[in-house]
Design an enzyme around this catalytic site. Structure first.
Site, PDB file in Angstrom:
ATOM      1  N   GLU A 105       0.810  -1.227   0.000  1.00 26.08           N
ATOM      2  CA  GLU A 105       0.000   0.000   0.000  1.00 26.08           C
ATOM      3  C   GLU A 105       0.844   1.279   0.000  1.00 26.08           C
ATOM      4  OE1 GLU A 105      -2.818  -0.704   3.203  1.00 26.08           O
ATOM      5  OE2 GLU A 105      -3.764  -2.319   2.076  1.00 26.08           O
ATOM      6  N   ASN A 122       1.809  -4.588  -3.338  1.00 17.75           N
ATOM      7  CA  ASN A 122       0.391  -4.906  -3.155  1.00 17.75           C
ATOM      8  C   ASN A 122      -0.360  -3.622  -2.804  1.00 17.75           C
ATOM      9  OD1 ASN A 122      -1.652  -7.031  -2.684  1.00 17.75           O
ATOM     10  ND2 ASN A 122      -1.476  -6.525  -0.493  1.00 17.75           N
ATOM     11  N   HIS A 143     -10.554  -5.448  -2.288  1.00 20.80           N
ATOM     12  CA  HIS A 143     -11.570  -5.251  -1.244  1.00 20.80           C
ATOM     13  C   HIS A 143     -12.667  -4.413  -1.889  1.00 20.80           C
ATOM     14  CE1 HIS A 143      -9.184  -6.997   1.931  1.00 20.80           C
ATOM     15  NE2 HIS A 143      -8.161  -6.226   1.620  1.00 20.80           N
ATOM     16  N   GLU A 165      -6.535 -10.151  -1.956  1.00 24.25           N
ATOM     17  CA  GLU A 165      -7.300  -9.952  -0.708  1.00 24.25           C
ATOM     18  C   GLU A 165      -8.789  -9.821  -1.000  1.00 24.25           C
ATOM     19  OE1 GLU A 165      -5.637  -6.881   1.820  1.00 24.25           O
ATOM     20  OE2 GLU A 165      -3.566  -7.411   1.311  1.00 24.25           O
ATOM     21  N   ASP A 171     -12.553  -9.625  -1.092  1.00 24.13           N
ATOM     22  CA  ASP A 171     -13.857  -9.719  -0.426  1.00 24.13           C
ATOM     23  C   ASP A 171     -14.751  -8.641  -1.027  1.00 24.13           C
ATOM     24  OD1 ASP A 171     -12.941  -7.390   0.935  1.00 24.13           O
ATOM     25  OD2 ASP A 171     -12.570  -8.488   2.801  1.00 24.13           O
TER      26      ASP A 171
END
Ligand SMILES: *[C@@H]1O[C@H](CO)[C@@H](O)[C@H](O)[C@H]1NC(C)=O
Length: 418
Positions: free
Chosen positions: A232, A273, A309, A337, A339
Site C-alpha cells: 500500500e 500490493n 476489497h 485480498e 472480499d
C-alpha cells in the site's frame, strides 16, 4: 574418485521405477522415488508434503462433507447450490496456480473452520492476515519473533498449500520504535534491510518448527511462493503515501526493500500490493509508472497484488483492461485480498449481486493470462475484517458466519469455469 564411487553406490540402491502407480497408490512426496503419474481413471493428489496418492477420478472431491451446498443460508436467504467441492482443484484444472485464503492465528482453534481451511482441494494457498507483519515479527529493534508466522507456514506445509508472505514494509501495524524514532536515511535504510532480510530469510528453505517434521535429513521448509514486500505505497490520488519510509527515504525505500528481499530469497516472487488499483484510474496509473521505473532501474519486481476489497455492485468495469495493462509491463498479477462487502442487512437481491460480482472478479483473473491466482481475505463472514473496519457493512465473504456457503460461492465456481 570419492564422488563417482558414492554416485555408483547411490545408483545401486535406487529402486527400479515402474511407469505409473495404481489407484490408491503413492505417487509423490518428499523422499518418494517411485512413479509420479497414475493409472488412467485416477489422478495424483497431494495429501501432505510427504505423501501424494492416486485418487479415482480427475480432481475428484474429497470425502469430507464439511459445508456442503445448502439452498438457504443461516438467515433463511438463498444459499449455494453448487455441487463443486473444491475451488482450488477447479482453479488448477483451469490453469491457475491456486485459489487460496487469508487466515489468522486465533481462528485456528475453530475446528469447524479449519476443516474447510485445511482442505487443499478447496484452498491451495494461505496468506497470514497479521502474523508476518512488522509489529508481529520485530516488536523491538533487532528482536524477532516468528512463533505465530511459523504456525501458519507450518500449516500450509502440512496441508500441501502454497504460502504467501505478507508483508514486509507497510505504513500500518508498525511497532512504535519504527514510527517514533527520528530517523536519518542511513539508519532507516539499515532498519529496513535488517527487517526484510531477516523475515524473508527466516521463511526461505528453513524448517520453521523442525519438531513438527519427520526426522528425515535436510527437509526443505516450503518457502513462500510470493512475498508482498511493499504494501500500500500509494494514496488514492496516485501520490506516494506519506509515512516514515517515504518521508525519510523517498521512493528509494521501495528499491531498498525489494533488493533486500531478493537477496534473502531469490526464489520468491516479489510483489507490491495495493487496493483501489482494480480498475483503470490515477492510482493504477501510478502503480504502473512505479513498475516501469523499477524495471528500468533493474530493481527486482515480479508482481502486483490487486487486493480487491470491493463493494457489492461496484466492481470496476475496466478490471480486465487494467490487469492487461499492468501485466504488459512484464510483471504478473494476483488477486490478493478478495472480499466484496455490502451495506447490512443482507437481502436476497444483495446476495445475488454479490454472487455476480464474485463471478466477475474471478472470471477477470481467468481471462488474464498472467493473473496467476486468487486469494480470499478469509472465506467466512465469521472472521471477516469488514464489520469492524467499515461501520454498517459486512457479509463480504463466500461462506456465512455459520460456515454455510452463500450464492457468492457459486459465483466463484462460475467464474472459475469461464
Ligand atoms: C544516523 O542515525 C544513526 C542511528 O540510526 C546514527 O548512529 C548516526 O550517527 C546518524 N548519522 C547521522 C549523519 O546523523
Amino acid at each position: 574418485m570419492q564422488l563417482s564411487h558414492s554416485f555408483a553406490v547411490l545408483l545401486a540402491v535406487i529402486p527400479i521405477v515402474v511407469a505409473q502407480s495404481a489407484v490408491w497408490g503413492q505417487c509423490g512426496g518428499i523422499g518418494w522415488t517411485g512413479p509420479t503419474t497414475c493409472d488412467s481413471g485416477s489422478s495424483c493428489v497431494v495429501s501432505n508434503p510427504y505423501y501424494s496418492q492416486c485418487l479415482p477420478g480427475a480432481g475428484s472431491a474429497p470425502s469430507s462433507t464439511a459445508s456442503p451446498p445448502s439452498p438457504t443460508n443461516s438467515a433463511g436467504l438463498p444459499g449455494s447450490t453448487s455441487t463443486v467441492n473444491g475451488l482450488n482443484a477447479l482453479a488448477k484444472t483451469q490453469g491457475k496456480l491456486y485459489l487460496g485464503t487469508a487466515t489468522d492465528n486465533p481462528e485456528l482453534t475453530d475446528t469447524a473452520y479449519t476443516t474447510i481451511l485445511d482442505n487443499n482441494m478447496m484452498f491451495g494457498q494461505l496468506t497470514p492476515a497479521n502474523s508476518m507483519k512488522w509489529d508481529a515479527t520485530e516488536p523491538e529493534p533487532g528482536t524477532f519473533t516468528f512463533t505465530e508466522g511459523d504456525q501458519i507456514a507450518d500449516l500450509a506445509q502440512t496441508n500441501g498449500q502454497l504460502l504467501r508472505g505478507h508483508n514486509c514494509v507497510w505504513y500500518n501495524q508498525l511497532p512504535s520504535w519504527v514510527t517514533s524514532t527520528t530517523w536519518n536515511a542511513t539508519g532507516l535504510t539499515a532498519a529496513i534491510e535488517r527487517h526484510v532480510s531477516t523475515v524473508v530469510g527466516h521463511y526461505k528453505g528453513i524448517p520453521s518448527s523442525s519438531d513438527q517434521l519427520p526426522t528425515q535429513a535436510n527437509l526443505p521448509f516450503q518457502s513462500p511462493d510470493a512475498w508482498d514486500v511493499v504494501n500500500e505505497p500509494f494514496n488514492d490520488d496516485g501520490t506516494f503515501r506519506s509515512d516514515v519510509f517515504y518521508d525519510t527515504l523517498g521512493e528509494s525505500y521501495i528499491t531498498i526493500a525489494l533488493n533486500a528481499a531478493r537477496a534473502a530469497d531469490p526464489n520468491a516472487k516479489l510483489y507490491i500490493n495495493d487496493y483501489n488499483i482494480e480498475g483503470t484510474g490515477v492510482k493504477s496509473t501510478a502503480m504502473q509508472n512505479l513498475i516501469q521505473s523499477l524495471k528500468a532501474a533493474g530493481t527486482p519486481i515480479d508482481g502486483v497484488g490487486i487486493e480487491s476489497h470491493l463493494i457489492v455492485g461496484e466492481v470496476p468495469t475496466t478490471m480486465q483492461e487494467n490487469l492487461e495493462a499492468i501485466t504488459a509491463l512484464g510483471v504478473e498479477v494476483a488477486i490478493t485480498e478478495l472480499d466484496i462487502r455490502m451495506t447490512l442487512p443482507e437481502t436476497a437481491a444483495l446476495l445475488e449481486q454479490q454472487k455476480s460480482d464474485y463471478q466477475t472478479v474471478i472470471s477477470t483473473c481467468m481471462a488474464v493470462e498472467k493473473c496467476v491466482g486468487m486469494t480470499l481475505w478469509d472465506f467466512t463472514d465469521k472472521y471477516s475484517w469488514v464489520p469492524s473496519t467499515f461501520s454498517g457493512q459486512g457479509d463480504a465473504c463466500p461462506w456465512d458466519e455459520n460456515l454455510v456457503r452463500k450464492p457468492a460461492y457459486d459465483g466463484i465456481v462460475a467464474g472459475l469455469q469461464s
